[in-house]
Every structure is written in C-alpha cells, then in structure tokens.
Motif scaffolding. Structure first.
Motif, mmCIF file in Angstrom:
data_model
loop_
_atom_site.group_PDB
_atom_site.id
_atom_site.type_symbol
_atom_site.label_atom_id
_atom_site.label_comp_id
_atom_site.label_asym_id
_atom_site.label_seq_id
_atom_site.Cartn_x
_atom_site.Cartn_y
_atom_site.Cartn_z
ATOM 1 N N SER A 144 78.306 70.808 38.616
ATOM 2 C CA SER A 144 77.976 71.075 39.032
ATOM 3 C C SER A 144 76.380 70.467 38.895
ATOM 4 O O SER A 144 76.164 69.547 37.457
ATOM 5 C CB SER A 144 77.532 72.514 38.537
ATOM 6 O OG SER A 144 77.734 73.385 39.190
ATOM 7 N N LEU A 145 75.398 70.498 38.954
ATOM 8 C CA LEU A 145 74.257 69.556 38.746
ATOM 9 C C LEU A 145 72.586 70.133 39.022
ATOM 10 O O LEU A 145 72.749 71.160 39.619
ATOM 11 C CB LEU A 145 73.863 68.159 40.603
ATOM 12 C CG LEU A 145 74.997 67.068 40.218
ATOM 13 C CD1 LEU A 145 74.650 65.896 41.737
ATOM 14 C CD2 LEU A 145 75.355 66.614 39.179
ATOM 15 N N VAL A 183 71.017 61.387 47.874
ATOM 16 C CA VAL A 183 70.912 61.629 46.511
ATOM 17 C C VAL A 183 71.958 62.553 45.817
ATOM 18 O O VAL A 183 72.566 62.116 44.903
ATOM 19 C CB VAL A 183 70.111 62.340 46.148
ATOM 20 C CG1 VAL A 183 69.633 61.955 44.834
ATOM 21 C CG2 VAL A 183 68.652 60.878 46.751
ATOM 22 N N TYR A 184 71.745 63.855 46.582
ATOM 23 C CA TYR A 184 73.041 65.055 45.611
ATOM 24 C C TYR A 184 74.517 64.420 45.523
ATOM 25 O O TYR A 184 75.223 64.849 44.546
ATOM 26 C CB TYR A 184 73.163 66.198 46.338
ATOM 27 C CG TYR A 184 74.121 67.447 46.271
ATOM 28 C CD1 TYR A 184 73.378 68.178 44.912
ATOM 29 C CD2 TYR A 184 75.073 67.407 46.370
ATOM 30 C CE1 TYR A 184 74.339 68.766 44.126
ATOM 31 C CE2 TYR A 184 75.860 68.650 45.903
ATOM 32 C CZ TYR A 184 75.457 68.925 45.037
ATOM 33 O OH TYR A 184 76.133 69.933 44.065
ATOM 34 N N TYR A 201 78.661 62.341 43.076
ATOM 35 C CA TYR A 201 79.979 60.745 42.573
ATOM 36 C C TYR A 201 80.202 60.313 41.733
ATOM 37 O O TYR A 201 81.108 60.284 40.373
ATOM 38 C CB TYR A 201 79.921 59.971 44.040
ATOM 39 C CG TYR A 201 80.788 58.764 43.783
ATOM 40 C CD1 TYR A 201 81.958 58.372 44.467
ATOM 41 C CD2 TYR A 201 79.868 57.388 43.010
ATOM 42 C CE1 TYR A 201 82.536 57.201 44.387
ATOM 43 C CE2 TYR A 201 80.697 56.474 42.953
ATOM 44 C CZ TYR A 201 82.275 56.466 43.503
ATOM 45 O OH TYR A 201 82.805 55.496 43.108
ATOM 46 N N TRP A 202 79.066 60.177 40.716
ATOM 47 C CA TRP A 202 78.654 59.952 39.665
ATOM 48 C C TRP A 202 78.925 60.046 38.728
ATOM 49 O O TRP A 202 80.088 59.810 37.456
ATOM 50 C CB TRP A 202 77.003 58.883 39.087
ATOM 51 C CG TRP A 202 77.024 58.064 40.099
ATOM 52 C CD1 TRP A 202 75.547 58.089 40.658
ATOM 53 C CD2 TRP A 202 77.209 56.385 40.399
ATOM 54 N NE1 TRP A 202 76.112 56.478 40.945
ATOM 55 C CE2 TRP A 202 76.643 55.726 40.669
ATOM 56 C CE3 TRP A 202 78.416 55.966 39.512
ATOM 57 C CZ2 TRP A 202 77.314 54.251 41.233
ATOM 58 C CZ3 TRP A 202 79.682 54.637 39.398
ATOM 59 C CH2 TRP A 202 78.371 53.887 40.550
ATOM 60 N N PHE A 243 68.387 60.339 39.715
ATOM 61 C CA PHE A 243 69.160 59.083 39.571
ATOM 62 C C PHE A 243 69.743 59.671 37.719
ATOM 63 O O PHE A 243 70.665 58.372 36.973
ATOM 64 C CB PHE A 243 69.230 57.431 39.057
ATOM 65 C CG PHE A 243 67.799 58.256 41.027
ATOM 66 C CD1 PHE A 243 68.479 58.010 42.027
ATOM 67 C CD2 PHE A 243 66.089 57.462 40.329
ATOM 68 C CE1 PHE A 243 67.381 57.849 42.380
ATOM 69 C CE2 PHE A 243 65.890 57.112 41.667
ATOM 70 C CZ PHE A 243 66.325 58.085 42.389
ATOM 71 N N LEU A 244 69.654 60.846 37.290
ATOM 72 C CA LEU A 244 70.303 60.933 35.478
ATOM 73 C C LEU A 244 72.263 60.402 35.380
ATOM 74 O O LEU A 244 72.289 60.174 34.284
ATOM 75 C CB LEU A 244 69.975 61.848 35.353
ATOM 76 C CG LEU A 244 68.712 62.431 34.694
ATOM 77 C CD1 LEU A 244 68.381 63.765 34.479
ATOM 78 C CD2 LEU A 244 68.222 61.580 33.956
ATOM 79 N N GLU A 245 72.635 60.743 36.679
ATOM 80 C CA GLU A 245 73.849 60.862 37.100
ATOM 81 C C GLU A 245 74.375 58.993 36.839
ATOM 82 O O GLU A 245 75.153 58.871 35.314
ATOM 83 C CB GLU A 245 74.262 61.515 37.784
ATOM 84 C CG GLU A 245 74.857 63.186 37.428
ATOM 85 C CD GLU A 245 73.464 63.957 38.292
ATOM 86 O OE1 GLU A 245 72.397 64.940 37.780
ATOM 87 O OE2 GLU A 245 72.618 62.672 39.042
#
Length: 229
Positions: free
Chosen positions: A8-9, A71-72, A77-78, A151-153
């Motif tokens: 979950s993001l 983006v999501y 993925y990351w 882009f935190l991930e």
C-alpha cells in the motif's frame, strides 16, 4: 503455505487508494496487462475501462491521468522490490553476500510471478517498468512531483541498498550514485539487449548476463576505491 502480501502506498499520485477496493485492484491489474500489451502511448483510460467492464469516470475516480497511473505502477514496483530484497536477505549476516543477493533479486525480478501478490502479474509489470519507467522521471514536472513525494519508493530502496554497500566498504565515496546507476542499468541493459543490441554485450541469457555484468560493476568499484586525498 503462501503468505499474501499487500503493498500500500501513501501517495499523491492517486485520488483514491486502489488497493482499498476490488475495483481499484482490478484497475491496477488490468492497466499493467494493457500497458504491457499496447505501450504507454497507446494506453488510454477508455481502453482500460472497456477491458474491466466499467466506465472511464470510474477510472478517473482513482487517477487523474495516465501519467499518474504510471507513477503509481512504478512506485509500487520499487516498493515490492524493496520488500522482496529485505525478505530474501534477512537471514544473511555478511553484507557482501547481502549485496550480491540484492543485485540478483533486482536483475531477475522479471523472471517469475510472485505468488504472494495475487492481483498483479510482476512479470508484466517488470516489462512495463523496463520499457516505460523513464517517462515517470523525465518530465518538466519532475521537481514538483519530487517535492510531493512521488519518487520516495525508489529513493528509499536506493538508500537501503547504499547502506548495505557502505557496510561492505565504508570508505566508498559514491554509494548512492553507484546504486542508482545499478538500478537503472538493470532495466536499461535488458531494454538494449532486446531492442538496441549494438549498445550492449548482453545478448542471449539476458537476466543472467545482466546480473553478471552488474555484480562485476558494483564489486569492482567497491574493491578499488579511489584515493581523493
């Protein structure tokens, strides 16, 4: 027994958390499949809505546009890759072996579907990331989106790997540069091997050869630290 995991993001790329509803999960799963089949340019919310048997309006309730959907997907993925590397290295004490295993996981992420994630085909997602992820960062809005945390991930994953790298060689002066280069090359070399083969020496066993190249690149750099004094 397989344990199901949920990534979950907490993210400004979406209007409504897609993992929170069955429709949202369906949107994510089908967008991966459709973007893999059509490419980002030909992918539209109209086509996506048709595939899931819903309306464009329902898709727009989750994502403002297809760029934010991409983006999501790349962020997911990351985050998934970060989780997978942590899981597969948790019982390894030697940082050199942990780094080696992490590079293996990164380069072979597209070889098999993860049974712990039921609604996303990671092989398809990996192909989307290889082909399309540069479009997430290479935009005029990159600075604004970076401040918003888009882009935190990837940055957290880069930081995590850089810390392992510094355990291997605390004197290495460019840990984040080396890790971010390795992460990008893991996708770039696969893309070159498939589409622009004169730009790479990786040809037949693409995942295996990419791993061998990146292992050599990273550890050669760590084992030969330049003296800047």
């Amino acid at each position: 027994m397989t344990t199901n995991i949920q990534i979950s993001l907490n993210h400004k790329s979406y209007l409504r958390e897609p993992e929170s509803t069955e429709l949202g999960k369906k949107i994510i799963a089908e967008s991966v499949r459709l973007m893999d089949a059509l490419g980002f340019e030909d992918f539209t919310f109209k086509k996506l809505a048709s595939e899931i048997g819903s309306t464009e309006a329902s898709v727009y309730r989750y994502f403002e546009n297809k760029h934010k959907l991409l983006v999501y997907l790349v962020s997911w993925y990351w985050a998934w890759l970060h989780y997978t590397v942590m899981f597969r290295t948790q019982n390894i004490a030697d940082p050199r072996e942990r780094l080696r295993r992490a590079i293996e996981v990164v380069t072979k992420a597209g070889q098999a579907d993860d049974p712990a994630v039921l609604h996303i085909d990671e092989r398809s997602l990996h192909r989307v990331v290889v082909a399309e992820s540069a479009k997430v960062y290479h935009t005029k809005e990159v600075d604004t989106e970076n401040k918003a945390g888009y882009f935190l991930e990837m940055k957290r994953f880069c930081q995590y790997l850089a810390q392992i790298l510094l355990e291997v060689n605390p004197a290495y002066p460019y840990p984040h540069a080396l890790i971010s280069t390795m992460l990008e090359a893991a996708h770039q070399q696969l893309f070159y091997a498939q589409h622009l083969p004169s730009l790479t020496d990786i040809k037949t066993e693409r995942f295996t050869e990419t791993e061998a190249f990146l292992q050599q690149m990273v550890f050669a750099a760590l084992d030969h630290t330049p003296d800047h004094r």
